[in-house]
Design a protein around this motif. Structure first.
Motif, mmCIF file in Angstrom:
data_model
loop_
_atom_site.group_PDB
_atom_site.id
_atom_site.type_symbol
_atom_site.label_atom_id
_atom_site.label_comp_id
_atom_site.label_asym_id
_atom_site.label_seq_id
_atom_site.Cartn_x
_atom_site.Cartn_y
_atom_site.Cartn_z
ATOM 1 N N MET A 139 -3.796 3.803 3.070
ATOM 2 C CA MET A 139 -2.778 4.155 2.086
ATOM 3 C C MET A 139 -2.921 3.186 0.919
ATOM 4 O O MET A 139 -2.664 1.989 1.050
ATOM 5 N N ASN A 140 -3.374 3.684 -0.238
ATOM 6 C CA ASN A 140 -3.518 2.838 -1.424
ATOM 7 C C ASN A 140 -2.142 2.395 -1.902
ATOM 8 O O ASN A 140 -1.214 3.198 -1.978
ATOM 9 N N TYR A 173 -4.541 -2.066 -0.213
ATOM 10 C CA TYR A 173 -4.174 -0.906 0.583
ATOM 11 C C TYR A 173 -3.832 -1.300 2.014
ATOM 12 O O TYR A 173 -4.187 -2.384 2.472
ATOM 13 N N THR A 174 -3.120 -0.411 2.688
ATOM 14 C CA THR A 174 -2.849 -0.621 4.106
ATOM 15 C C THR A 174 -3.887 0.152 4.900
ATOM 16 O O THR A 174 -4.386 1.192 4.474
ATOM 17 N N PRO A 204 7.343 5.654 7.121
ATOM 18 C CA PRO A 204 6.231 5.417 8.044
ATOM 19 C C PRO A 204 4.937 5.120 7.288
ATOM 20 O O PRO A 204 4.666 5.709 6.240
ATOM 21 N N ILE A 205 4.175 4.199 7.810
ATOM 22 C CA ILE A 205 2.868 3.891 7.253
ATOM 23 C C ILE A 205 1.887 4.876 7.882
ATOM 24 O O ILE A 205 1.753 4.916 9.098
ATOM 25 N N PRO A 206 1.225 5.686 7.056
ATOM 26 C CA PRO A 206 0.340 6.699 7.637
ATOM 27 C C PRO A 206 -0.882 6.074 8.295
ATOM 28 O O PRO A 206 -1.312 4.983 7.918
ATOM 29 N N ASN A 263 2.568 6.994 -0.366
ATOM 30 C CA ASN A 263 1.767 7.630 -1.426
ATOM 31 C C ASN A 263 2.118 7.165 -2.835
ATOM 32 O O ASN A 263 1.622 7.736 -3.804
ATOM 33 N N ALA A 264 2.957 6.154 -2.994
ATOM 34 C CA ALA A 264 3.217 5.575 -4.312
ATOM 35 C C ALA A 264 2.149 4.524 -4.605
ATOM 36 O O ALA A 264 1.758 3.775 -3.718
#
Length: 84
Positions: free
Chosen positions: A35-36, A72-73, A29-31, A7-8
């Motif tokens: 994720m921006n 983003y991811t 963890p990558i949600p 979330n950063a």
């Protein structure tokens, strides 16, 4: 290497040149879903076509995308089964 906590968001602005190889690490963890990571909407990146972003970590479904000024991811959101 750019390291992010979940979330950063890094905001870039102005005229800049990035390294041609950027390694991205998410510390934690990558949600699932999106994720921006980087807001590039206020920046003019002179060499954006030459930059390769590489995501380290995550699982086989996680990847980095660049669209509409956002880096983003994206990851697995589960599996959809459709039976007819």
């Amino acid at each position: 290497t750019w390291t992010f906590t979940p979330n950063a968001v890094l905001t870039l602005s102005g005229v800049l040149t990035l390294p041609t190889a950027v390694t991205i690490v998410v510390d934690g963890p990558i949600p699932d879903g999106r994720m921006n990571l980087v807001d590039l909407r206020g920046a003019t990146v002179l060499n954006l076509d030459e930059v390769t972003f590489t995501l380290v970590g995550g699982d086989s479904t996680d990847r980095v995308s660049l669209r509409d000024g956002w880096l983003y991811t994206t990851g697995s959101q589960g599996t959809l089964f459709r039976l007819q």
